[in-house]
Design a protein around this motif. Sequence first.
Motif, PDB file in Angstrom:
ATOM      1  N   ALA A 375     -19.008  -3.949  -3.310  1.00  0.00           N
ATOM      2  CA  ALA A 375     -19.421  -5.103  -4.022  1.00  0.00           C
ATOM      3  C   ALA A 375     -17.769  -5.309  -4.409  1.00  0.00           C
ATOM      4  N   PHE A 376     -17.292  -4.703  -4.273  1.00  0.00           N
ATOM      5  CA  PHE A 376     -15.557  -5.172  -4.807  1.00  0.00           C
ATOM      6  C   PHE A 376     -14.250  -5.237  -3.494  1.00  0.00           C
ATOM      7  N   SER A 377     -14.737  -5.899  -2.001  1.00  0.00           N
ATOM      8  CA  SER A 377     -14.798  -5.417  -0.865  1.00  0.00           C
ATOM      9  C   SER A 377     -15.187  -7.605  -0.845  1.00  0.00           C
ATOM     10  N   ILE A 378     -16.722  -7.369  -1.026  1.00  0.00           N
ATOM     11  CA  ILE A 378     -17.378  -8.908  -0.537  1.00  0.00           C
ATOM     12  C   ILE A 378     -16.495  -9.637  -1.738  1.00  0.00           C
ATOM     13  N   PHE A 379     -16.513  -9.279  -3.133  1.00  0.00           N
ATOM     14  CA  PHE A 379     -15.382  -9.741  -4.376  1.00  0.00           C
ATOM     15  C   PHE A 379     -14.716 -10.733  -4.244  1.00  0.00           C
ATOM     16  N   ASN A 380     -13.758  -9.550  -3.001  1.00  0.00           N
ATOM     17  CA  ASN A 380     -12.671 -10.408  -2.094  1.00  0.00           C
ATOM     18  C   ASN A 380     -12.638 -11.233  -1.031  1.00  0.00           C
ATOM     19  N   PHE A 381     -13.939 -11.637  -0.435  1.00  0.00           N
ATOM     20  CA  PHE A 381     -13.433 -12.628   0.189  1.00  0.00           C
ATOM     21  C   PHE A 381     -15.176 -13.446   0.639  1.00  0.00           C
ATOM     22  N   SER A 382     -16.450 -13.162  -0.138  1.00  0.00           N
ATOM     23  CA  SER A 382     -17.500 -14.093  -0.219  1.00  0.00           C
ATOM     24  C   SER A 382     -17.870 -14.228  -1.368  1.00  0.00           C
ATOM     25  N   TYR A 383     -18.703 -15.949  -1.517  1.00  0.00           N
ATOM     26  CA  TYR A 383     -19.216 -16.018  -3.022  1.00  0.00           C
ATOM     27  C   TYR A 383     -18.437 -16.949  -3.372  1.00  0.00           C
ATOM     28  N   SER A 384     -18.945 -17.518  -4.960  1.00  0.00           N
ATOM     29  CA  SER A 384     -17.722 -18.400  -5.464  1.00  0.00           C
ATOM     30  C   SER A 384     -18.387 -17.079  -6.732  1.00  0.00           C
ATOM     31  N   VAL A 385     -17.262 -16.951  -7.891  1.00  0.00           N
ATOM     32  CA  VAL A 385     -17.594 -15.971  -8.913  1.00  0.00           C
ATOM     33  C   VAL A 385     -18.913 -16.552  -9.618  1.00  0.00           C
ATOM     34  N   TRP A 386     -19.242 -17.098  -9.738  1.00  0.00           N
ATOM     35  CA  TRP A 386     -20.178 -17.677 -10.387  1.00  0.00           C
ATOM     36  C   TRP A 386     -22.229 -18.225  -9.537  1.00  0.00           C
ATOM     37  N   ASN A 387     -22.199 -17.347  -8.127  1.00  0.00           N
ATOM     38  CA  ASN A 387     -22.954 -17.413  -7.714  1.00  0.00           C
ATOM     39  C   ASN A 387     -23.630 -16.471  -7.933  1.00  0.00           C
ATOM     40  N   GLU A 388     -25.013 -16.883  -9.133  1.00  0.00           N
ATOM     41  CA  GLU A 388     -26.036 -16.252  -9.578  1.00  0.00           C
ATOM     42  C   GLU A 388     -26.853 -15.075  -8.622  1.00  0.00           C
ATOM     43  N   ALA A 389     -27.337 -15.623  -6.954  1.00  0.00           N
ATOM     44  CA  ALA A 389     -28.058 -14.726  -6.594  1.00  0.00           C
ATOM     45  C   ALA A 389     -27.514 -13.179  -6.321  1.00  0.00           C
ATOM     46  N   PHE A 390     -26.095 -13.481  -6.050  1.00  0.00           N
ATOM     47  CA  PHE A 390     -25.169 -12.124  -5.736  1.00  0.00           C
ATOM     48  C   PHE A 390     -25.658 -11.487  -7.071  1.00  0.00           C
ATOM     49  N   TRP A 391     -25.018 -11.957  -8.346  1.00  0.00           N
ATOM     50  CA  TRP A 391     -24.451 -10.717  -9.410  1.00  0.00           C
ATOM     51  C   TRP A 391     -26.255 -10.392  -9.898  1.00  0.00           C
ATOM     52  N   SER A 392     -27.273 -11.482  -9.041  1.00  0.00           N
ATOM     53  CA  SER A 392     -28.830 -10.514  -9.338  1.00  0.00           C
ATOM     54  C   SER A 392     -29.246  -9.615  -8.705  1.00  0.00           C
ATOM     55  N   GLY A 393     -28.622 -10.161  -7.533  1.00  0.00           N
ATOM     56  CA  GLY A 393     -29.012  -8.450  -6.086  1.00  0.00           C
ATOM     57  C   GLY A 393     -27.860  -7.582  -6.940  1.00  0.00           C
ATOM     58  N   LEU A 394     -26.760  -7.513  -7.340  1.00  0.00           N
ATOM     59  CA  LEU A 394     -25.742  -6.624  -7.695  1.00  0.00           C
ATOM     60  C   LEU A 394     -26.343  -5.632  -9.465  1.00  0.00           C
ATOM     61  N   ALA A 395     -27.576  -6.807 -10.497  1.00  0.00           N
ATOM     62  CA  ALA A 395     -27.583  -6.144 -11.344  1.00  0.00           C
ATOM     63  C   ALA A 395     -29.273  -5.568 -10.825  1.00  0.00           C
ATOM     64  N   LEU A 396     -29.731  -5.831 -10.073  1.00  0.00           N
ATOM     65  CA  LEU A 396     -30.958  -5.443 -10.172  1.00  0.00           C
ATOM     66  C   LEU A 396     -31.223  -4.220  -9.302  1.00  0.00           C
ATOM     67  N   ALA A 397     -29.841  -3.565  -8.742  1.00  0.00           N
ATOM     68  CA  ALA A 397     -29.132  -2.440  -7.999  1.00  0.00           C
ATOM     69  C   ALA A 397     -29.282  -1.162  -8.494  1.00  0.00           C
TER      70      ALA A 397
END
Length: 412
Positions: A375-397
């Motif tokens: 997640a930290f690697s993707i954190f630095n190269f992809s997505y907006s920090v406010w991307n709800e789809a990414f954070w929703s998937g991470l929270a479910l994981a």
Amino acid sequence: MAYGPVFAGLLLLWPLLAVLGTLGFAPLLGLTGIAALILARPRMPPTLYAGFAIAFIGWAAISEVWSPATSRLVSGNLFEGTFAIGARSLIIVLTASFAMLTIAGAMRSQLGPRTRKWIYGVLAAQGALVFLSALVAGPVLQMLYGDNPQDVVNGVQNIGRNINLFTVVLPILAAALGARGDRAGLLGASGLVLLTVFAALMTDNHAAVFAVCGMIGAFLLIRLLPETGYRWLFGVIAGHIAAAPFMVSQFIRLMTGLDSLLPASFRSRFWSWEVVMNRIGEAPYTGHGLMATRTWRETYADYPAWAAQLPEFWQDFPVVPGHPHNMPLQIWAETGFVGAMLAAFAITVIGFRLPRPSQLRPEISFAIAGMAGAAFSIFNFSYSVWNEAFWSGLALAVAMLILLNRSSKAAE
């Protein structure tokens, strides 16, 4: 305890939502959050790290007041199908609330032996779809979208999002196989990792390759530091957020001279980061406000030296394409020093509140580390920090991992 099976049942939607581009994970998180509120009844008050996270989300939401991208709270008509939530702060607060409810619900529930297998089965199904989509991406995209280049780009992005998300949950599968300790388990874990890298390279998804590298690095750290590994891992992540402008500038400096060897997309990302870092200095303490980077529309035509190194059609592209594709820099740019410190404190506390890796079952301890590294690697190269789809998937994981850990303890 009834929440666990309900959560596992809702997860049956995971592979379908992933292959459709992950945008449906925010509604899925809403369902799991509501179910947690009704069935698990999370305890109050929130933990210390949740308190820092709430403070960060609150500060980010407040920053929309001075943001140039401020929108109306809602717009359109529900009955005409034009209803939309315009205020990004509301979406962020709702996503964070459902994430906290889902995770808190998982901490008060557990799964039976058969239901635990559902989680591994769901993730394995997603992995199979990732490999399949990488192999048949070309003809399938042409069949679905024809010759429309914009539609094809959207299809490619959906495949990329699915692979990115799979790299975040890959540690759960890889750790479960590798923790068996026998040759078959180790070969299975290694094969799964190699197939994921192959799928990422087939679709030209370098961010997913970096995520796999982050996962492996975190595995090694926990292997070397079984007592303090989490503190070092989350401390490094927090420190990077706290010092993001300096760290990114040093990274760009290290890459100087290698620019010509990098794809145009990577070079453009470095230039985007430089523009954002210059803007950080204009509002270092409070930031420019939520979603402010979306309003920075200078194109490469405004930077002739950079434009000269790119194909002609890049002239009209914005240097900052909606967001910098670097979450720590975006936190600094939009919420300033205050937001960066709150986020860093929250992550630091997580590292200190987690059990020591040696106190957890191997498949859980390595999965936690690997997920954080990916997640930290993707954190630095992809997505907006406010991307709800990414954070929703991470929270479910994260909720999956909590339930797997609690259920394995109950079975001992």
